[in-house]
Design an enzyme around this catalytic site. Structure first.
Site, PDB file in Angstrom:
ATOM      1  CG  LEU A  12      -2.013   1.163   1.344  1.00  0.00           C
ATOM      2  CD1 LEU A  12      -3.025   0.984   0.207  1.00  0.00           C
ATOM      3  CD2 LEU A  12      -2.729   1.191   2.661  1.00  0.00           C
ATOM      4  CB  ILE A  38       5.185   1.248  14.424  1.00  0.00           C
ATOM      5  CG1 ILE A  38       5.019   0.059  13.861  1.00  0.00           C
ATOM      6  CG2 ILE A  38       5.534   2.368  13.459  1.00  0.00           C
ATOM      7  CD1 ILE A  38       3.798  -0.048  13.151  1.00  0.00           C
ATOM      8  CB  THR A 102      -8.245  -6.906   7.733  1.00  0.00           C
ATOM      9  OG1 THR A 102      -8.428  -8.058   7.055  1.00  0.00           O
ATOM     10  CG2 THR A 102      -8.163  -7.351   9.304  1.00  0.00           C
ATOM     11  CE1 TYR A 126      -3.819  -9.099   9.580  1.00  0.00           C
ATOM     12  CE2 TYR A 126      -5.525 -10.276   8.610  1.00  0.00           C
ATOM     13  CZ  TYR A 126      -4.786  -9.163   8.501  1.00  0.00           C
ATOM     14  OH  TYR A 126      -4.852  -8.218   7.982  1.00  0.00           O
ATOM     15  CE  LYS A 130      -5.081  -4.592  10.672  1.00  0.00           C
ATOM     16  NZ  LYS A 130      -4.060  -3.449  10.285  1.00  0.00           N
TER      17      LYS A 130
END
Length: 284
Positions: A12, A38, A102, A126, A130
């Site tokens: 992205l 990060i 997502t 996952y 998220k």
């Protein structure tokens, strides 16, 4: 006007670099993992102090769906804790956050497109991390846009489309699951929408909150692969198989089509079909 893009060298991030290459009014700073880790709060704060960004696009994530089942600590550090650090820095430096999430926050038990008001039920680590990252943001920040998307691909970085093209050149036959339904999303289209959101925000319209974005339509991974091969003139014996024939450590949602009504109406945008996005990636 300064925008920092975290995960700036990922898929992205590269798409954002492409769609903003002629930008004159806004300065985009693309930060790789080497530029900014990060998962360290002090490094996040130092970066915000250096650039004093008006906007931060968080395109960084731990996206190895199957590996996340064992690498829980790493997935949590990147998808949750790091998001907290970014949100806190955004609050301190008066920065608006655009965060990418997502379709995997849903369990896939619906048969109609998921809206922003549907209750998330992740199936694996996952999706859960998220979702946890999403939930951190409103607790720390008022100026944010969370954009959920699905099945990202593009001419850049590693993705399903490029994998299929490679396998098509190496094999005579290939089996792809045909009972997981979603929407392939051209990452260049997502990048263009993120820039559109920023420009809309700059103009004084601030409809902060959660949005869904993908291309229009729906298909299975088998359908997606078939169209990739057609578009690239690749002759291969492509076989549809059920998910049960291709077991993976992490369970996938059987249906994860996203409803785009909110983002289309709020930002007055039209969205291409996934077929058009695949056929004409640069929308030229």
């Amino acid at each position: 006007m300064v925008v920092i893009v975290v995960g700036g060298t990922g898929q992205l991030g590269q798409c954002l670099s492409h769609v903003t290459k002629e930008s004159k009014d806004i300065t985009f700073r693309f930060l790789s993992e080497e530029d900014l880790d990060i998962t360290h709060a002090d490094k996040v704060n130092a970066t915000f102090e250096k650039y004093k960004p008006n906007y931060c696009i968080n395109a960084a994530a731990y996206t190895a769906v199957d590996k996340a089942e064992e690498a829980v600590d790493i997935a949590t550090a990147i998808n949750v804790t790091a998001v907290e650090y970014l949100a806190k820095a955004c609050a301190t430096y008066n920065t608006t956050l655009l965060h990418i999430s997502t379709d995997f926050v849903f369990d896939g038990k619906k048969s109609t497109p998921y809206t922003e008001t549907d209750i998330p039920e992740p199936l694996g680590v996952y999706g859960q991390t998220k979702l946890d990252g999403e939930l951190v943001i409103p607790e720390l920040l008022k100026r944010y846009y969370i954009v959920r998307t699905s099945w990202l691909y593009s001419p850049f970085a590693a993705n399903f489309m490029k994998t299929m093209i490679r396998l098509g050149s190496e094999r005579d036959t290939l089996s792809v699951v045909n009972d997981q339904i979603g929407t392939p999303t051209q990452a260049l289209d997502l990048a263009a929408v993120l820039v559109h959101i920023i420009k809309n925000d700059i103009s004084g319209n601030h409809p902060y909150g959660l949005y869904h974005f993908s291309n229009e339509g729906q298909c299975s991974w088998y359908d997606f692969a078939k169209q990739i091969f057609i578009n690239n003139n690749i002759e291969i014996d492509l076989k549809p198989i059920p998910t049960s024939a291709y077991p993976t450590p992490a369970e996938r949602p059987k249906y994860s089509v996203l409803d785009k009504s909110k983002i289309k109406n709020t930002f007055e945008i039209t969205i291409r079909s996934w077929e058009e996005g695949l056929k004409n990636p640069y929308n030229e």
